[in-house]
Design an enzyme around this catalytic site. Structure first.
Site, mmCIF file in Angstrom:
data_model
loop_
_atom_site.group_PDB
_atom_site.id
_atom_site.type_symbol
_atom_site.label_atom_id
_atom_site.label_comp_id
_atom_site.label_asym_id
_atom_site.label_seq_id
_atom_site.Cartn_x
_atom_site.Cartn_y
_atom_site.Cartn_z
ATOM 1 N N HIS A 135 40.335 13.220 17.656
ATOM 2 C CA HIS A 135 39.417 11.433 18.065
ATOM 3 C C HIS A 135 39.966 11.141 17.222
ATOM 4 C CE1 HIS A 135 35.413 9.235 16.851
ATOM 5 N NE2 HIS A 135 35.230 10.036 18.095
ATOM 6 N N ASP A 146 39.027 17.509 10.300
ATOM 7 C CA ASP A 146 38.008 16.991 10.857
ATOM 8 C C ASP A 146 37.464 17.674 10.935
ATOM 9 O OD1 ASP A 146 36.257 15.730 12.083
ATOM 10 O OD2 ASP A 146 37.581 14.561 13.204
ATOM 11 N N GLN A 188 32.986 18.128 14.727
ATOM 12 C CA GLN A 188 32.508 19.204 15.168
ATOM 13 C C GLN A 188 31.880 20.565 15.000
ATOM 14 O OE1 GLN A 188 30.941 18.226 18.269
ATOM 15 N NE2 GLN A 188 32.288 16.178 18.584
ATOM 16 N N LYS A 202 25.144 15.155 14.274
ATOM 17 C CA LYS A 202 26.082 15.663 15.050
ATOM 18 C C LYS A 202 25.065 17.876 14.959
ATOM 19 C CE LYS A 202 30.447 13.510 16.144
ATOM 20 N NZ LYS A 202 29.917 12.978 17.231
ATOM 21 N N CYS A 212 36.339 8.909 22.991
ATOM 22 C CA CYS A 212 36.635 8.632 22.094
ATOM 23 C C CYS A 212 39.099 9.489 21.504
ATOM 24 C CB CYS A 212 36.653 8.467 20.638
ATOM 25 S SG CYS A 212 34.844 7.406 20.415
#
Ligand SMILES: Cc1ncc(COP(=O)(O)O)c(C=O)c1O
Length: 419
Positions: A132, A208, A211, A234, A376
């Site tokens: 991202h 990261d 998700q 999220k 993104c």
């Protein structure tokens, strides 16, 4: 017909879960709201919404500075939320859990505060093609400001990272920073292998997990990384709050990012002494109500059980891949790993030569919320050879009927653009 994929029975009672999310009760354009954009932001259960309203109605005061009861209660609620997050991700202590505005700010903290202090011209930083922008642009800035060298782990045609050249790519690296799950392909990356490769090369490992944390059981200690970033909105939590987890050693070695009130132990005319962890990184009034909401989101997900959340998503993803492929054949190309167990419930697709924005406009007329665009992740789009995709993403409140509604919406768009 493709052969049915054997999957475990769904452990979530989605019919009941749907009732926990007030927004799913509403109609849009005269139809039931079918929300398939949780990789973008998730919906919020009543328990989260009420925790925030209750905080403002009963407890609102600033934290860490009050000498009266509600201020003490606000501080306890805020720090209690940090303790919930720490437990949820398997942190060793709350000192490792820094609240930020979102994952983007958390990743900027690593690149800007740790990176500016420790990286020099020519230092290699390794990222991947499926990142991202939040895990690309801060490093691009260090290319410009410091002169670091950015290296890219490629993505293979199967949607997985191509690790053939990993040893060469990490050789001499100072940082290896990568997503645990792609927001476009759903690919689950081999976190422990990449962390081991980073450490073997003398680099720090930054994950990261924006998700990943909402969808799979997470134990940051098992990963062995140095920093892990994720975002509250999220994972059933509110907007305006994210998390940077870091080992105490790494956070100690990182200078403050933003400065001002709250993040100091002392200020004189000559200078300042930073606060202890984690407050050293929390300048100004923090997102208090948002932290309380995130704590309630953690409670909600823990009550469902993250193993159950994952099993539900694998089974629903398998259903979606199978039913949509059976229905639309080669006209529909779904990007990313073919095997549901190797991916999250993120389905990026193209239909014939119909532009994704045209597709999602037809979907919208049917109350089906799907994101279209580059998500993104422009470098990844370039590797996939597309300018944009439509992306449907699944969560705890989605069921086969929602996937069928998506199928009907694709069918309607196909009819419309064929005629
Ligand atoms: C993989 C990944 N990283 C980072 C982010 C950024 O999250 P936020 O916008 O909450 O900072 C996102 C959001 O889409 C994401 O999917």
């Amino acid at each position: 017909m493709t052969a049915p994929v054997p999957v475990a029975p769904d452990p979530l009672d989605v019919e009941r879960i749907k009732k926990d999310f007030p927004i799913l009760d509403r109609e849009v354009r005269g139809r039931r709201l079918v929300y398939l954009d949780s990789a973008n932001t998730s919906q919020k259960p009543r328990a989260v919404i009420e925790s925030i309203a209750n905080y403002y109605e009963r407890t609102n005061a600033n934290v860490h500075r009050g000498t009266y009861l509600i201020a003490e209660e606000a501080t306890a609620a805020f720090e209690g939320a940090r303790a919930k997050v720490a437990r949820f991700i398997g942190a060793r202590s709350t000192r490792e859990v820094v609240f930020a505005k979102n994952a983007t700010e958390a990743l900027n903290l690593v690149a800007k505060a740790w990176g500016r202090a420790h990286l020099r011209a020519g230092d290699p930083v390794v990222i991947t093609e499926l990142e991202h922008h939040a895990n690309i642009v801060p490093w691009h800035q260090l290319v410009d400001e410091v002169g670091i060298e950015l290296r890219w782990i490629p993505v293979g045609r199967d949607g997985h990272l191509d690790l053939t050249d990993l040893d060469r790519l990490v050789d001499g690296a100072r940082v290896v920073s990568f997503a645990a799950m792609s927001n476009v392909l759903g690919t689950i990356t081999p976190v422990e292998r990449l962390v081991a490769a980073a450490h073997g090369a003398g680099a720090i490992a930054v994950v990261d997990a924006s998700q990943y944390v909402p969808h799979l059981p997470t134990a940051v200690r098992d990963w062995g990384a140095d920093f892990v970033a994720f975002t509250g909105h999220k994972m059933c939590g509110p907007t305006g709050i994210g998390v940077l987890w870091g080992t105490e050693a790494m956070l100690d070695a990182t200078p403050p990012f933003l400065t001002g009130g709250e993040m100091i132990l002392n200020v004189t005319k000559e200078g300042f002494t930073p606060n202890e962890l984690p407050w050293k990184f929390e300048a100004g009034t923090p997102p208090i109500a948002e932290a309380v909401g995130l704590g309630a989101a953690v409670d909600y997900l823990e009550a469902l059980g993250m193993e159950a959340v994952r099993t539900h998503e694998v089974s629903l993803t398998a259903y979606a891949l199978r039913s949509l492929t059976d229905r639309f054949g080669d006209e529909l190309s779904i990007h990313g790993p073919a095997e549901p167990a190797e991916r999250g419930g993120v389905l990026s697709f193209s239909y014939g030569d119909v532009h994704p924005h045209d597709l999602t406009q037809v979907f919208d007329e049917r109350g089906v919320c799907v994101r279209a665009g580059h998500h993104c992740a422009k470098p990844l789009m370039r590797e996939l050879g597309v300018a944009a995709t439509a992306r449907a993403s699944l969560y705890v409140y989605n069921d086969e009927a929602d996937v069928d509604a998506l199928g009907d919406a694709i069918g309607a768009a196909a009819d419309f653009f064929r005629s």
